[in-house]
Motif scaffolding. Structure first.
Motif: not given
Lengths: 323, 344
Positions: B206, B129, B213, B273, B100, B263, B270, B266-267, B209-210, B133
């Protein structure tokens, strides 16, 4: 060589401090350089647009599929666009879940509006205290608030589930939180744990601190209280930050999935994301209807974003630069 | 008379010093304590119990011992449920976070070179973003449908074999090696085989999706770079690769570091997702499927919390493990950043 040529107003190359090479050669280099720059521009745009197409294709495909018939959506190879747009798919998808999507949308609206409003009010007063009041442990407390951003959601979810079940005097509970189900399976249970937001407080505090002290001194002379100053002067002056908090709060609430899933069980109060998951479980193989329902859920957020995107991106930008 | 007024005013002011801040802060502090801070302690306490809807039996460290037991291998040689989820989480974090940030860095740099339609292009990258989801994930489930999904049509068009995508539990490395005719050595450890095809699909989702951001955050950092610095470097004959790695990267390193930390956190968390992509769309067999090959640690916590009786205490122990992992990883990142991140 390249560094020695600059362009004058007529567009013809002029030689500056060039120790070697007749003008002719430089002109050719210049043309080649210009061509290279142009090619670079073209490649840049092709790359960016190709990237944008990849990003947006799933949405195009979702909408295209939502307008096909059952036969057409299952065609292989697929058709790019529906041969005869079936707008009735949307009406059918809307009625899909037992109680219809209307109820889910209403629930999401209740949770998102109340949740955002509560976060805004508590965030504004807390940010005001941190930004404008002198008291012991101000900095320390603010650090603690910021540190809560580090606590992973999954580490809180188990205890939060237990906590909302044991709120005293709610849902048949006695004074000690026993006997009933507390706030489990209620709007309040869904809303409360997400109200206090460190990020919102952080953003608002930054904005409040940027307002010069003179405003406070002036209004203080007239005998106004902190409360009046905060809501009549400070909040209107920092509207961009306030709106950023509203936008983030609202979209975050609208898209929530895991907490409502854990905190509720009756479909009558569940939000729209869970409604869509339930629909996909029931009718998941009817992809034209599923995509119609998905579009219904996705589109309001996207339209909302398109209207306010400048503010939204500014808010993120402030976060990025200051963090 | 006059002194009485002074005393009263002083009293009022002292009250303001004490009670007003308390009043303004009370709602936030109560909520933060109840739902963010206290839960860490409660979680630690609960992890020592067998706990259903109510506490059932104090069992000390049994839950943690069970975690250790479930890291080790099952009879067939496969890792236990916890071990599997740690491996999947590892693949997931290592696969999504660097990808990402690198892709976003490239795109942000391209967008920063005075392009037209900047607003429209930025919006295009940002829309995934802000979409939920669930909606975005279901759109992906449909793209990846093994029978009539558009991705398989594309594969056929390129002359490649159709794939099972989200239904395929096979690891990706042996599969790719097999495609070019190399066999997978028998004794090789399982983690070398890489994530399953299904997990790679979730990871791709993922990143998609991110990405927006990350692009917006990096773009914000790039805009603050003084253009004269770049101009001076260009004058000195710096090429674009050197420009990116030696000039731009160090200058935006604080932004990149912030992004890395956010990140990664956040990851590690998860859930959404995986849940949507593996149990949505009518053919999924439940979150974490197929064959637990997309079972991230948060999904395992959910499984114990939601699907298994008297497992709430065990779920709490697992969430303490997640908390600890995050704490260690974040500390390591900060330690590393001390040396590499350039603040002015």
């Amino acid at each position: 060589m390249a560094l020695h040529t600059i362009e004058n107003t007529t567009g013809a190359p002029t030689i500056v401090r060039s120790p070697a090479g007749p003008p002719k050669k430089s002109a050719r280099t210049h043309a080649a350089q210009r061509w290279r720059r142009k090619a670079g521009r073209v490649i840049l745009y092709v790359a960016l647009i190709a990237g944008a197409v990849v990003m947006l294709f799933p949405f195009f495909w979702m909408i295209s599929s939502s307008l096909k018939t059952f036969q057409e959506v299952n065609l292989s190879p697929p058709t790019m666009l529906p041969s005869d747009p079936q707008w009735s798919n949307y009406a059918e998808a809307w009625e899909g879940p037992p109680s219809g999507f209307g109820r889910y949308f209403l629930n999401s609206l209740i949770v998102a509006v109340l949740g955002t409003a509560l976060q805004l009010v508590t965030g504004i007063t807390a940010a005001y205290a941190f930004a404008r009041m002198k008291f012991r442990f101000n900095n320390l407390l603010f650090m603690v608030v910021l540190a809560t951003m580090m606590i992973p959601f999954e580490a809180r979810i188990v205890p939060n589930y237990v906590l909302i079940r044991q709120i005293p005097l709610a849902g048949g509970n006695d004074l000690f939180g026993d006997g009933g189900s507390g706030l489990y399976d209620t709007y309040a249970g869904m809303i409360l744990p997400g109200v206090a937001g460190a990020f919102a407080i952080f953003l608002l505090r930054q904005a409040f601190m940027a307002v010069p002290r003179d405003y406070w001194d002036a209004i203080r002379m007239d005998g106004a209280s902190h409360w009046t100053f905060l809501w009549r002067v400070l909040v209107p002056m920092t509207m961009p930050a306030v709106l950023t908090v509203v936008l983030f709060g609202f979209i975050g609430r609208w898209n929530e999935l895991l907490w409502p899933l854990i905190a509720t069980q009756s479909e009558a109060i569940r939000p729209v994301q869970l409604g869509l998951m339930a629909f996909s479980g029931d009718e998941g193989s009817l992809y034209h209807l599923l995509m119609a329902a998905t579009t219904l859920v996705a589109i309001p957020g996207i339209i909302f974003f398109l209207f306010v995107q400048r503010r939204f991106v500014e808010g993120l930008t402030a976060f990025g630069v200051k963090g | 008379m006059a002194s009485e007024i002074t005393v009263r005013r002083r009293k009022r002011r002292r009250m303001e010093r004490l009670w007003l801040p308390a009043l303004y802060l009370a709602p936030t502090l109560v909520l933060l304590w109840a739902f963010d801070i206290y839960p860490i302690f409660l979680s630690a306490w609960m992890s020592l119990w067998r706990w259903g809807i109510q506490p059932e039996e104090f069992i000390g460290l049994d839950n943690y011992i069970r975690i250790f037991e479930q890291i080790g291998s099952r009879p067939g040689g496969a890792p236990g449920e916890v071990g599997q989820s740690l491996m999947v989480t590892g693949f997931y974090v290592l696969g999504t976070v660097p990808a990402t940030i690198v892709i976003a860095f490239v795109i942000a740099n391209l967008l920063n070179s005075k392009v037209r339609f900047l607003g429209a292009l930025r919006t295009a990258y940002f829309v995934p973003y802000i979409t939920s989801t669930v909606a975005a994930g279901l759109a992906f489930v449909w793209l990846l449908n093994p029978q009539v999904g558009v991705l398989n049509s594309l594969m056929e068009w390129f002359g490649l074999p159709a794939q099972q995508w989200l239904l395929d539990p096979e690891p990706i490395v042996p599969k790719l090696m097999g495609a070019v005719g190399i066999g997978w050595p028998d004794g090789a450890p399982g983690f070398l085989a890489g994530p399953s095809v299904a997990l790679v699909c979730v990871m791709a989702f993922s990143v998609w999706n991110t990405l927006g951001f990350a692009v917006v955050i990096i773009l914000a950092g790039l805009i603050t770079i003084d253009p004269q610095v770049k101009e001076a470097a260009r004058m000195d004959g710096v090429n674009s690769w050197q420009m990116a790695t030696r000039i731009t990267m160090p200058l935006v390193s604080p932004t990149l570091f912030l992004l890395l930390v956010v990140s990664t956190i956040r990851s590690f968390q998860s859930f959404n997702e995986v849940y949507v992509l593996t149990s949505g769309g009518g053919y999924g067999a439940g979150a974490g499927s197929p064959l637990d090959s997309t079972l991230t640690l948060p999904v395992l916590i959910f499984r114990h919390l939601y699907e298994r009786p008297s497992s709430v205490g065990f779920a709490a122990a697992l969430s303490m493990l997640l908390f600890l992992l995050l704490l260690i990883v974040t500390l390591v990142q900060f330690r590393f950043a001390e040396r590499r991140v350039h603040y002015d």
